[in-house]
Scaffold this motif. Structure first.
Motif, PDB file in Angstrom:
ATOM      1  N   LYS A  74       0.830  -1.208   0.000  1.00  0.00           N
ATOM      2  CA  LYS A  74       0.000   0.000   0.000  1.00  0.00           C
ATOM      3  C   LYS A  74       0.866   1.261   0.000  1.00  0.00           C
ATOM      4  CE  LYS A  74      -4.043  -2.022   2.267  1.00  0.00           C
ATOM      5  NZ  LYS A  74      -4.848  -2.093   3.521  1.00  0.00           N
ATOM      6  N   ILE A  75       1.938   1.235   0.788  1.00  0.00           N
ATOM      7  CA  ILE A  75       2.849   2.377   0.827  1.00  0.00           C
ATOM      8  C   ILE A  75       3.498   2.572  -0.538  1.00  0.00           C
ATOM      9  CG2 ILE A  75       5.054   3.207   1.753  1.00  0.00           C
ATOM     10  CD1 ILE A  75       4.227   1.879   4.439  1.00  0.00           C
ATOM     11  N   ALA A  76       3.944   1.476  -1.146  1.00  0.00           N
ATOM     12  CA  ALA A  76       4.609   1.569  -2.450  1.00  0.00           C
ATOM     13  C   ALA A  76       3.677   2.166  -3.505  1.00  0.00           C
ATOM     14  CB  ALA A  76       5.095   0.189  -2.885  1.00  0.00           C
ATOM     15  N   LYS A  77       2.419   1.743  -3.500  1.00  0.00           N
ATOM     16  CA  LYS A  77       1.455   2.286  -4.468  1.00  0.00           C
ATOM     17  C   LYS A  77       1.211   3.775  -4.229  1.00  0.00           C
ATOM     18  CE  LYS A  77      -1.050  -1.968  -5.575  1.00  0.00           C
ATOM     19  NZ  LYS A  77      -2.353  -2.679  -5.518  1.00  0.00           N
ATOM     20  N   GLN A  78       1.192   4.172  -2.949  1.00  0.00           N
ATOM     21  CA  GLN A  78       1.008   5.588  -2.649  1.00  0.00           C
ATOM     22  C   GLN A  78       2.254   6.390  -3.034  1.00  0.00           C
ATOM     23  OE1 GLN A  78      -1.631   7.329  -1.889  1.00  0.00           O
ATOM     24  NE2 GLN A  78      -0.422   9.217  -1.826  1.00  0.00           N
ATOM     25  N   LEU A  79       3.431   5.803  -2.819  1.00  0.00           N
ATOM     26  CA  LEU A  79       4.669   6.471  -3.231  1.00  0.00           C
ATOM     27  C   LEU A  79       4.694   6.657  -4.749  1.00  0.00           C
ATOM     28  CD1 LEU A  79       7.267   4.639  -0.951  1.00  0.00           C
ATOM     29  CD2 LEU A  79       6.547   7.030  -0.769  1.00  0.00           C
ATOM     30  N   GLU A  80       4.128   5.701  -5.472  1.00  0.00           N
ATOM     31  CA  GLU A  80       4.042   5.820  -6.926  1.00  0.00           C
ATOM     32  C   GLU A  80       3.138   6.995  -7.300  1.00  0.00           C
ATOM     33  OE1 GLU A  80       4.116   2.588 -10.441  1.00  0.00           O
ATOM     34  OE2 GLU A  80       2.494   2.319  -8.999  1.00  0.00           O
ATOM     35  N   LYS A  81       2.022   7.149  -6.589  1.00  0.00           N
ATOM     36  CA  LYS A  81       1.135   8.295  -6.824  1.00  0.00           C
ATOM     37  C   LYS A  81       1.835   9.604  -6.457  1.00  0.00           C
ATOM     38  CE  LYS A  81      -3.264   5.913  -5.945  1.00  0.00           C
ATOM     39  NZ  LYS A  81      -4.449   5.846  -5.030  1.00  0.00           N
ATOM     40  N   GLU A  95      10.275 -11.352   0.554  1.00  0.00           N
ATOM     41  CA  GLU A  95       8.897 -11.433   0.059  1.00  0.00           C
ATOM     42  C   GLU A  95       8.303 -10.046  -0.147  1.00  0.00           C
ATOM     43  OE1 GLU A  95       6.962 -13.869   2.943  1.00  0.00           O
ATOM     44  OE2 GLU A  95       7.708 -15.760   2.085  1.00  0.00           O
ATOM     45  N   ALA A  96       8.676  -9.114   0.718  1.00  0.00           N
ATOM     46  CA  ALA A  96       8.168  -7.744   0.584  1.00  0.00           C
ATOM     47  C   ALA A  96       8.699  -7.090  -0.685  1.00  0.00           C
ATOM     48  CB  ALA A  96       8.541  -6.923   1.806  1.00  0.00           C
ATOM     49  N   VAL A  97       9.991  -7.251  -0.959  1.00  0.00           N
ATOM     50  CA  VAL A  97      10.572  -6.682  -2.178  1.00  0.00           C
ATOM     51  C   VAL A  97       9.916  -7.309  -3.409  1.00  0.00           C
ATOM     52  CG1 VAL A  97      12.674  -6.385  -3.537  1.00  0.00           C
ATOM     53  CG2 VAL A  97      12.762  -6.147  -1.044  1.00  0.00           C
ATOM     54  N   SER A  98       9.670  -8.601  -3.348  1.00  0.00           N
ATOM     55  CA  SER A  98       9.009  -9.284  -4.456  1.00  0.00           C
ATOM     56  C   SER A  98       7.599  -8.749  -4.665  1.00  0.00           C
ATOM     57  CB  SER A  98       8.956 -10.797  -4.190  1.00  0.00           C
ATOM     58  OG  SER A  98      10.252 -11.350  -4.092  1.00  0.00           O
ATOM     59  N   ALA A  99       6.863  -8.564  -3.562  1.00  0.00           N
ATOM     60  CA  ALA A  99       5.480  -8.078  -3.647  1.00  0.00           C
ATOM     61  C   ALA A  99       5.430  -6.660  -4.202  1.00  0.00           C
ATOM     62  CB  ALA A  99       4.823  -8.136  -2.278  1.00  0.00           C
ATOM     63  N   VAL A 100       6.336  -5.806  -3.746  1.00  0.00           N
ATOM     64  CA  VAL A 100       6.383  -4.431  -4.248  1.00  0.00           C
ATOM     65  C   VAL A 100       6.766  -4.430  -5.730  1.00  0.00           C
ATOM     66  CG1 VAL A 100       7.636  -2.238  -4.099  1.00  0.00           C
ATOM     67  CG2 VAL A 100       6.836  -3.369  -2.010  1.00  0.00           C
ATOM     68  N   SER A 101       7.680  -5.312  -6.115  1.00  0.00           N
ATOM     69  CA  SER A 101       8.099  -5.398  -7.516  1.00  0.00           C
ATOM     70  C   SER A 101       6.929  -5.718  -8.428  1.00  0.00           C
ATOM     71  CB  SER A 101       9.187  -6.464  -7.676  1.00  0.00           C
ATOM     72  OG  SER A 101      10.368  -6.104  -6.986  1.00  0.00           O
ATOM     73  N   ARG A 102       6.012  -6.537  -7.936  1.00  0.00           N
ATOM     74  CA  ARG A 102       4.834  -6.889  -8.730  1.00  0.00           C
ATOM     75  C   ARG A 102       3.775  -5.782  -8.707  1.00  0.00           C
ATOM     76  NH1 ARG A 102       5.952 -11.848  -6.130  1.00  0.00           N
ATOM     77  NH2 ARG A 102       4.408 -11.391  -4.500  1.00  0.00           N
ATOM     78  N   ALA A 103       3.745  -5.005  -7.638  1.00  0.00           N
ATOM     79  CA  ALA A 103       2.643  -4.065  -7.418  1.00  0.00           C
ATOM     80  C   ALA A 103       2.773  -2.753  -8.176  1.00  0.00           C
ATOM     81  CB  ALA A 103       2.503  -3.782  -5.920  1.00  0.00           C
ATOM     82  N   LYS A 119      16.683 -12.114  -7.611  1.00  0.00           N
ATOM     83  CA  LYS A 119      15.471 -12.938  -7.500  1.00  0.00           C
ATOM     84  C   LYS A 119      14.273 -12.124  -6.999  1.00  0.00           C
ATOM     85  CE  LYS A 119      18.177 -17.109  -6.550  1.00  0.00           C
ATOM     86  NZ  LYS A 119      18.576 -18.110  -5.509  1.00  0.00           N
ATOM     87  N   ALA A 120      14.516 -11.250  -6.029  1.00  0.00           N
ATOM     88  CA  ALA A 120      13.404 -10.503  -5.426  1.00  0.00           C
ATOM     89  C   ALA A 120      12.790  -9.494  -6.381  1.00  0.00           C
ATOM     90  CB  ALA A 120      13.872  -9.807  -4.153  1.00  0.00           C
ATOM     91  N   THR A 121      13.593  -8.944  -7.296  1.00  0.00           N
ATOM     92  CA  THR A 121      13.087  -7.901  -8.207  1.00  0.00           C
ATOM     93  C   THR A 121      12.786  -8.438  -9.604  1.00  0.00           C
ATOM     94  OG1 THR A 121      15.342  -7.246  -8.874  1.00  0.00           O
ATOM     95  CG2 THR A 121      14.364  -6.088  -6.980  1.00  0.00           C
ATOM     96  N   LYS A 122      12.768  -9.740  -9.765  1.00  0.00           N
ATOM     97  CA  LYS A 122      12.636 -10.304 -11.115  1.00  0.00           C
ATOM     98  C   LYS A 122      11.335  -9.925 -11.812  1.00  0.00           C
ATOM     99  CE  LYS A 122      10.864 -14.844  -9.614  1.00  0.00           C
ATOM    100  NZ  LYS A 122       9.531 -14.749 -10.264  1.00  0.00           N
ATOM    101  N   ASP A 123      10.271  -9.630 -11.035  1.00  0.00           N
ATOM    102  CA  ASP A 123       8.983  -9.298 -11.646  1.00  0.00           C
ATOM    103  C   ASP A 123       8.764  -7.787 -11.795  1.00  0.00           C
ATOM    104  OD1 ASP A 123       8.196 -11.982 -11.870  1.00  0.00           O
ATOM    105  OD2 ASP A 123       7.497 -12.011  -9.788  1.00  0.00           O
ATOM    106  N   ALA A 124       9.745  -6.999 -11.425  1.00  0.00           N
ATOM    107  CA  ALA A 124       9.591  -5.544 -11.508  1.00  0.00           C
ATOM    108  C   ALA A 124       9.598  -5.079 -12.965  1.00  0.00           C
ATOM    109  CB  ALA A 124      10.700  -4.845 -10.737  1.00  0.00           C
ATOM    110  N   THR A 125       8.688  -4.151 -13.285  1.00  0.00           N
ATOM    111  CA  THR A 125       8.661  -3.570 -14.628  1.00  0.00           C
ATOM    112  C   THR A 125       9.923  -2.757 -14.878  1.00  0.00           C
ATOM    113  OG1 THR A 125       6.250  -3.431 -14.494  1.00  0.00           O
ATOM    114  CG2 THR A 125       7.326  -2.145 -16.226  1.00  0.00           C
ATOM    115  N   HIS A 126      10.323  -1.994 -13.864  1.00  0.00           N
ATOM    116  CA  HIS A 126      11.558  -1.208 -13.910  1.00  0.00           C
ATOM    117  C   HIS A 126      12.344  -1.534 -12.645  1.00  0.00           C
ATOM    118  CE1 HIS A 126       9.641   1.103 -17.095  1.00  0.00           C
ATOM    119  NE2 HIS A 126       8.594   1.259 -16.299  1.00  0.00           N
ATOM    120  N   LYS A 127      13.628  -1.810 -12.776  1.00  0.00           N
ATOM    121  CA  LYS A 127      14.402  -2.197 -11.600  1.00  0.00           C
ATOM    122  C   LYS A 127      15.838  -1.706 -11.682  1.00  0.00           C
ATOM    123  CE  LYS A 127      14.984  -6.753 -13.708  1.00  0.00           C
ATOM    124  NZ  LYS A 127      14.649  -8.188 -13.593  1.00  0.00           N
ATOM    125  N   GLN A 128      16.471  -1.737 -10.540  1.00  0.00           N
ATOM    126  CA  GLN A 128      17.896  -1.462 -10.415  1.00  0.00           C
ATOM    127  C   GLN A 128      18.377  -2.223  -9.189  1.00  0.00           C
ATOM    128  OE1 GLN A 128      18.266   2.916  -9.087  1.00  0.00           O
ATOM    129  NE2 GLN A 128      19.122   1.754  -7.387  1.00  0.00           N
TER     130      GLN A 128
END
Length: 384
Positions: free
Chosen positions: A30-37, A56-64, A86-95
């Motif tokens: 929820k925080i990550a989505k708000q930070l995106e806004k 798991e949190a990094v993975s979840a944020v990467s997907r969200a 591994k944790a950021t593999k699903d991120a649209t944009h990552k570093q």
């Protein structure tokens, strides 16, 4: 030429290092989505190797999140880097964000490493990370207490190994704006590709200068600011990103800088972090505190009623806060009391205020804030 400043939010990583703060995965998403806004460019979602929960949190944020870049933190170790991959593999944009301490006290007391060993570690870890990430950020931890020549050597080694972002951490809030400017001037002089790299800063607030140091870095070549919402974080916390963003907005004439921050989401973002961290925002906190747009002094209230710009350089509407308030207390003047009474529907003027105001002062001397009920009682008593 207007500079474009990136905002890197580490509320979910460094912010969670605040004593007593522990965000669950749902809260982090929820925080990550708000930070995106809010418009941050990069979210540091955690330290994947630290625990299963962090991974798991990094993975979840990467997907969200979809538009904001996601990063995990890694020590200059292969296992840490693998966890970030591994944790950021699903991120649209990552570093990835790789760090190792470079100051003498950290090298000798914490790492037990020589200069040469640290340099080798920087080259090996950044080179390895660069195999998996187009954007590799490197941080020489405790940079502001690192010998200038060794800081240059460390940074140049990271760039040669593939780092595209160099972060300068003031890890213990040691420096000041003038010294920070000198540090950047030294880097600009001695790093041949200075302008080809994104320079970032990560300032702590141990001496209360995190925001000032961050702003000083913008003047001297940094194009990315790292920090947290409400300034939460280790010890005295980090640079408060909402304060940096507001300063850039109000003083755009001076900093000549823009960002992707949506200031209208500021208060909502601050309130969410305050709620999930169970850390109330101090009333006198800049930009988002309850008193940031409140005026009790009679002189100030009089000025505000005549022209709000006399005492407000930033309006509450800009940051998504409630309207300006003029609470009535013992320091309030007759102008503010008259305006409040008129708003309540009473027909009062300067002459009638000569009768009402002494009664008001008598009440105000014995209470913190004079309420509407108090004013009703006063009006009944004077029978104007």
């Amino acid at each position: 030429m207007t500079k474009q400043i990136q905002f890197f939010d580490t509320t979910l990583r460094d912010g969670e290092q605040t004593i007593g703060v522990n965000f669950n995965i749902d809260e982090k998403v929820k925080i990550a989505k708000q930070l995106e806004k809010f418009g941050v460019d990069v979210i540091e979602a955690g330290f994947p190797v630290a625990s299963k929960g962090d991974f798991e949190a990094v993975s979840a944020v990467s997907r969200a999140v979809k538009s904001t870049r996601v990063t995990g933190l890694a020590r200059a170790k292969k296992g840490d880097i693998d966890a970030c991959v591994k944790a950021t593999k699903d991120a649209t944009h990552k570093q990835i964000h790789v760090f190792i301490a470079t100051s003498p006290i950290h090298r000798e007391s914490k790492l037990h490493m020589t200069r040469e060993q640290v340099i080798q570690s920087i080259f090996d870890s950044v080179s390895y990370a660069h195999q998996f990430f187009d954007i590799v950020e490197f941080s020489p931890e405790d940079a502001t207490r690192t010998e200038p020549d060794f800081l240059v050597q460390s940074i140049q080694t990271a760039i040669d190994a593939g780092a595209t972002v160099i972060n300068i951490p003031d890890t213990v809030g040691y420096t000041n704006p003038a010294e920070f400017a000198q540090l950047f001037q030294n880097l600009r002089t001695n790093i041949p590709r200075f302008d080809e790299v994104t320079f970032s800063v990560h300032c702590h607030d141990d001496l209360g200068m995190a925001v000032a140091n961050s702003l000083a870095s913008i003047e001297n070549g940094a194009t990315r600011i790292e920090g947290t919402i409400n300034g939460i974080g280790e010890r005295a916390g980090n640079a408060a990103l909402e304060e940096v963003a507001a300063a850039m907005y109000v003083r755009k004439d001076y900093y000549n800088a823009e960002s992707n921050i949506n200031l209208s989401e500021t208060k909502k973002t601050s309130d969410m972090i305050s709620n999930f961290s169970n850390m109330p925002v101090p009333h006198n906190k800049a930009v988002v505190g309850d008193n940031a747009f409140s005026h009790e002094s009679g002189i100030h209230q009089d000025g505000m009623l005549k022209n709000p710009q006399t005492y407000e350089i930033l309006t509450p509407e800009v940051v998504g806060a409630h309207k300006t308030t003029l609470p009535l207390g013992k320091l309030s003047g007759s102008h503010a009391v008259m305006a409040k009474l008129q708003k309540m529907g009473y027909e009062v003027d300067k002459d009638t205020m000569k009768i009402i105001f002494p009664k008001f002062k008598a009440v105000a001397d014995h209470t913190n804030i004079v309420s509407e009920n108090d004013l009703e009682y006063i009006m009944q008593e004077v029978n104007v």
